[in-house]
Design an enzyme around this catalytic site. Sequence first.
Site, PDB file in Angstrom:
ATOM      1  N   HIS A 240      -9.846   8.019  22.330  1.00  0.00           N
ATOM      2  CA  HIS A 240     -11.167   7.623  22.844  1.00  0.00           C
ATOM      3  C   HIS A 240     -11.614   8.454  24.066  1.00  0.00           C
ATOM      4  O   HIS A 240     -12.747   8.907  24.136  1.00  0.00           O
ATOM      5  CB  HIS A 240     -11.159   6.152  23.258  1.00  0.00           C
ATOM      6  CG  HIS A 240     -10.742   5.207  22.167  1.00  0.00           C
ATOM      7  ND1 HIS A 240     -11.197   5.333  20.867  1.00  0.00           N
ATOM      8  CD2 HIS A 240      -9.927   4.124  22.172  1.00  0.00           C
ATOM      9  CE1 HIS A 240     -10.674   4.355  20.140  1.00  0.00           C
ATOM     10  NE2 HIS A 240      -9.903   3.624  20.900  1.00  0.00           N
TER      11      HIS A 240
ATOM     12  N   ASP B 285      -2.824   4.945  23.078  1.00  0.00           N
ATOM     13  CA  ASP B 285      -3.829   4.001  22.599  1.00  0.00           C
ATOM     14  C   ASP B 285      -5.241   4.407  23.026  1.00  0.00           C
ATOM     15  O   ASP B 285      -6.195   4.218  22.278  1.00  0.00           O
ATOM     16  CB  ASP B 285      -3.515   2.599  23.141  1.00  0.00           C
ATOM     17  CG  ASP B 285      -4.451   1.539  22.578  1.00  0.00           C
ATOM     18  OD1 ASP B 285      -4.661   1.544  21.351  1.00  0.00           O
ATOM     19  OD2 ASP B 285      -4.987   0.722  23.351  1.00  0.00           O
TER      20      ASP B 285
ATOM     21  N   GLU C 220      -9.571  -2.068  31.736  1.00  0.00           N
ATOM     22  CA  GLU C 220      -9.752  -3.374  31.086  1.00  0.00           C
ATOM     23  C   GLU C 220      -9.210  -4.477  31.982  1.00  0.00           C
ATOM     24  O   GLU C 220      -8.197  -4.285  32.663  1.00  0.00           O
ATOM     25  CB  GLU C 220      -8.991  -3.418  29.763  1.00  0.00           C
ATOM     26  CG  GLU C 220      -9.510  -2.457  28.734  1.00  0.00           C
ATOM     27  CD  GLU C 220      -8.724  -2.567  27.438  1.00  0.00           C
ATOM     28  OE1 GLU C 220      -9.038  -3.445  26.635  1.00  0.00           O
ATOM     29  OE2 GLU C 220      -7.787  -1.788  27.250  1.00  0.00           O
TER      30      GLU C 220
ATOM     31  N   HIS D 194     -13.942   4.362  17.078  1.00  0.00           N
ATOM     32  CA  HIS D 194     -15.169   3.562  17.179  1.00  0.00           C
ATOM     33  C   HIS D 194     -15.910   3.802  18.496  1.00  0.00           C
ATOM     34  O   HIS D 194     -17.074   3.453  18.619  1.00  0.00           O
ATOM     35  CB  HIS D 194     -14.875   2.073  16.956  1.00  0.00           C
ATOM     36  CG  HIS D 194     -14.089   1.436  18.049  1.00  0.00           C
ATOM     37  ND1 HIS D 194     -12.735   1.603  18.182  1.00  0.00           N
ATOM     38  CD2 HIS D 194     -14.460   0.631  19.066  1.00  0.00           C
ATOM     39  CE1 HIS D 194     -12.315   0.928  19.222  1.00  0.00           C
ATOM     40  NE2 HIS D 194     -13.342   0.323  19.790  1.00  0.00           N
TER      41      HIS D 194
ATOM     42  N   VAL E 183       0.816  -1.221   0.000  1.00  0.00           N
ATOM     43  CA  VAL E 183       0.000   0.000   0.000  1.00  0.00           C
ATOM     44  C   VAL E 183       0.847   1.267   0.000  1.00  0.00           C
ATOM     45  O   VAL E 183       0.318   2.370  -0.135  1.00  0.00           O
ATOM     46  CB  VAL E 183      -0.985   0.029   1.197  1.00  0.00           C
ATOM     47  CG1 VAL E 183      -1.964  -1.112   1.109  1.00  0.00           C
ATOM     48  CG2 VAL E 183      -0.247   0.021   2.528  1.00  0.00           C
TER      49      VAL E 183
ATOM     50  N   LYS F  78      -4.726  -1.675  31.555  1.00  0.00           N
ATOM     51  CA  LYS F  78      -4.933  -3.094  31.234  1.00  0.00           C
ATOM     52  C   LYS F  78      -4.688  -3.946  32.475  1.00  0.00           C
ATOM     53  O   LYS F  78      -4.016  -3.519  33.415  1.00  0.00           O
ATOM     54  CB  LYS F  78      -3.945  -3.517  30.145  1.00  0.00           C
ATOM     55  CG  LYS F  78      -4.317  -3.032  28.745  1.00  0.00           C
ATOM     56  CD  LYS F  78      -3.471  -3.746  27.699  1.00  0.00           C
ATOM     57  CE  LYS F  78      -3.794  -3.283  26.296  1.00  0.00           C
ATOM     58  NZ  LYS F  78      -5.134  -3.636  25.833  1.00  0.00           N
TER      59      LYS F  78
HETATM   60  N1  LIG Z   1      -7.014  -4.911  16.083  1.00  0.00           N
HETATM   61  C1  LIG Z   1      -7.887  -4.218  16.783  1.00  0.00           C
HETATM   62  O1  LIG Z   1      -8.601  -4.745  17.627  1.00  0.00           O
HETATM   63  C2  LIG Z   1      -8.012  -2.737  16.555  1.00  0.00           C
HETATM   64  C3  LIG Z   1      -9.046  -2.041  17.214  1.00  0.00           C
HETATM   65  C4  LIG Z   1      -9.209  -0.679  16.964  1.00  0.00           C
HETATM   66  C5  LIG Z   1      -8.348  -0.040  16.094  1.00  0.00           C
HETATM   67  N2  LIG Z   1      -7.324  -0.719  15.511  1.00  0.00           N
HETATM   68  C6  LIG Z   1      -6.440  -0.012  14.574  1.00  0.00           C
HETATM   69  O2  LIG Z   1      -6.531  -0.605  13.300  1.00  0.00           O
HETATM   70  C7  LIG Z   1      -5.292  -0.513  12.601  1.00  0.00           C
HETATM   71  C8  LIG Z   1      -4.874  -1.898  12.146  1.00  0.00           C
HETATM   72  O3  LIG Z   1      -4.681  -2.686  13.280  1.00  0.00           O
HETATM   73  P1  LIG Z   1      -4.506  -4.266  13.206  1.00  0.00           P
HETATM   74  O4  LIG Z   1      -4.605  -4.752  14.598  1.00  0.00           O
HETATM   75  O5  LIG Z   1      -5.394  -4.828  12.173  1.00  0.00           O
HETATM   76  O6  LIG Z   1      -2.989  -4.383  12.717  1.00  0.00           O
HETATM   77  P2  LIG Z   1      -2.334  -5.617  11.958  1.00  0.00           P
HETATM   78  O7  LIG Z   1      -2.954  -6.900  12.386  1.00  0.00           O
HETATM   79  O8  LIG Z   1      -0.879  -5.415  12.087  1.00  0.00           O
HETATM   80  O9  LIG Z   1      -2.844  -5.448  10.458  1.00  0.00           O
HETATM   81  C9  LIG Z   1      -2.468  -4.439   9.650  1.00  0.00           C
HETATM   82  C10 LIG Z   1      -2.593  -4.908   8.222  1.00  0.00           C
HETATM   83  O10 LIG Z   1      -1.853  -3.995   7.441  1.00  0.00           O
HETATM   84  C11 LIG Z   1      -1.091  -4.743   6.528  1.00  0.00           C
HETATM   85  N3  LIG Z   1       0.081  -3.975   6.070  1.00  0.00           N
HETATM   86  C12 LIG Z   1       1.049  -3.395   6.801  1.00  0.00           C
HETATM   87  N4  LIG Z   1       1.932  -2.784   5.988  1.00  0.00           N
HETATM   88  C13 LIG Z   1       1.486  -2.985   4.712  1.00  0.00           C
HETATM   89  C14 LIG Z   1       1.956  -2.619   3.429  1.00  0.00           C
HETATM   90  N5  LIG Z   1       3.058  -1.866   3.268  1.00  0.00           N
HETATM   91  N6  LIG Z   1       1.219  -3.007   2.353  1.00  0.00           N
HETATM   92  C15 LIG Z   1       0.110  -3.751   2.496  1.00  0.00           C
HETATM   93  N7  LIG Z   1      -0.376  -4.136   3.684  1.00  0.00           N
HETATM   94  C16 LIG Z   1       0.303  -3.753   4.775  1.00  0.00           C
HETATM   95  C17 LIG Z   1      -0.681  -5.960   7.299  1.00  0.00           C
HETATM   96  O11 LIG Z   1      -0.223  -6.933   6.399  1.00  0.00           O
HETATM   97  P3  LIG Z   1       0.898  -7.999   6.865  1.00  0.00           P
HETATM   98  O12 LIG Z   1       0.116  -9.015   7.633  1.00  0.00           O
HETATM   99  O13 LIG Z   1       1.432  -8.501   5.582  1.00  0.00           O
HETATM  100  O14 LIG Z   1       1.900  -7.277   7.700  1.00  0.00           O
HETATM  101  C18 LIG Z   1      -2.010  -6.296   7.938  1.00  0.00           C
HETATM  102  O15 LIG Z   1      -2.851  -6.949   7.035  1.00  0.00           O
HETATM  103  C19 LIG Z   1      -4.318   0.142  13.572  1.00  0.00           C
HETATM  104  O16 LIG Z   1      -4.246   1.514  13.288  1.00  0.00           O
HETATM  105  C20 LIG Z   1      -4.958  -0.093  14.929  1.00  0.00           C
HETATM  106  O17 LIG Z   1      -4.600   0.888  15.871  1.00  0.00           O
HETATM  107  C21 LIG Z   1      -7.156  -2.060  15.708  1.00  0.00           C
END
Ligand SMILES: NC(=O)c1ccc[n+]([C@@H]2O[C@H](COP(=O)([O-])OP(=O)(O)OC[C@H]3O[C@@H](n4cnc5c(N)ncnc54)[C@H](OP(=O)(O)O)[C@@H]3O)[C@@H](O)[C@H]2O)c1
Length: 452
Positions: A227, A222, A203, A165, A85, A325
Amino acid sequence: MQATLVVLGGTGDLAGRLLLPGLAQLVQAGALDGDVDVLAVGRDDWSEQEYREWARTRLAEHAGHVPEEAQDRLVDLLGYERGDVTAPDDLRRVLARVPGRPVVYLALPNTVFLPTLEALTEVELPEGTTIAVEKPFGRDEADARELNAVLHRLVPEERAFRTDHFLAKQTVLNVLGLRFANRLFEPVWNASHVDRVEIVFDETLGLEGRAGYYDTAGALRDMLQNHLLQQLALVAMEPPNAVDGASLSARKADVLRAVRPPADMARDTVRGRYTAGTVQGRELPDYTSEEGVDPARETETHAEFTVTIDNWRWAGVPFRLRSGKALGAGRREIAIWFKPVPHLAFGDQQLQPDVLRLGLDPDHVTLELNLNGAGEPFDLERRALDIDLPPNDLSAYGLLLREVLAGDATLSISDVEAEQSWRIVEPVLAAWSAGEVPLREYPAGSAGPDHG
Ligand SMILES: NC(=O)c1ccc[n+]([C@@H]2O[C@H](COP(=O)([O-])OP(=O)(O)OC[C@H]3O[C@@H](n4cnc5c(N)ncnc54)[C@H](OP(=O)(O)O)[C@@H]3O)[C@@H](O)[C@H]2O)c1
């Protein structure tokens, strides 16, 4: 008009745990019928079929409450493209596949937001493109400003979504209903009657394998920066003339501008990290022994600060924000503590002043009052008016996605709000990294560092 939700980071934890289940609810509610496609982008070399299989598994895991038929219909809508991306050529190829209006959702680690937005500036975006960015929006105020500058080169502010959210949670939405659809509270919603406000999100969960993100963020970035400060903004803002994106963001920005950061860091902030312990019967290891944690970073798992608001309504009223946490109890609420009555005509009874509690997960409103008890006619006792709020039909992410797809910014954080929130938090971050406030340890399962 046909829209395509382009999920950058479509193979990530957020996508599997919250976005896909939210979309399945929208399918079930008929909110996507015929109008919306979903295109996930990830780095895995998967075929469309393989992505659909992954999505199906995630839905089975996290969307059990949505009928299977709706899950299947969502899976049929899903497309997949492999791509980096941060590479303009990959983004160009992805967007060329999109019919209609793209809604580009950055479900990415926040370190990747800037290179991704910069890469998008090299791609010609179709008219009407919307861009949604996850949280935390940057790492500090300068970072947020830079992200905003690039976002504004891509889309106008009303089509830029900074997601939080919590703004789509029933209780948080209900701050607006409670304050502005009732005559009762607004006349006492000020420094003459309110003693203090607490905004708490404790939490019982520990790190849960998320060191990759959390250990570089910490509780302050965080939770409090986004939030909890958003909740403060809704509690403290002036009445809007309408519940829409423009009015809410203007009122929230005003009040955030008036927030004075903590005055005395050692007194007004608390920074903690959990050690091994038992939370509700579950053994948790010491935070520093969790896989992926670097103890030298001194990341806090508990953050707390007290601020005041420099305006006529709130001068002198402390607002305490706290989140941690691995705590013994999951206290999650906005508590408005009222001042004592000016004169108590009931002898020397020791009475607590009134408290209005807006509880989250489960959502409820409780008003604690002093009322006549049993026995002696003027012996007062503490009673509570307690209302459970009905759960929303849609999860917070379901609602948020519906708004993003409809181009409605009511539940978004604006550019000014994001920058102002960092302005408030930055002096705390600076004091903590300079070692001005000790990192206090608390056992998992305890009440947190301030209570041992
Ligand atoms: N997880 C939650 O519960 C949650 C809740 C609220 C908000 N958020 C927010 O949501 C966002 C994502 O969190 P997440 O937990 O989903 O993180 P994550 O599991 O690390 O997922 C991020 C995604 O981005 C992809 N990615 C990273 N660099 C990339 C690149 N250069 N090109 C294409 N894809 C790329 C990763 O692919 P790879 O697997 O290949 O690295 C993965 O699919 C963050 O900003 C987080 O703060 C998360």
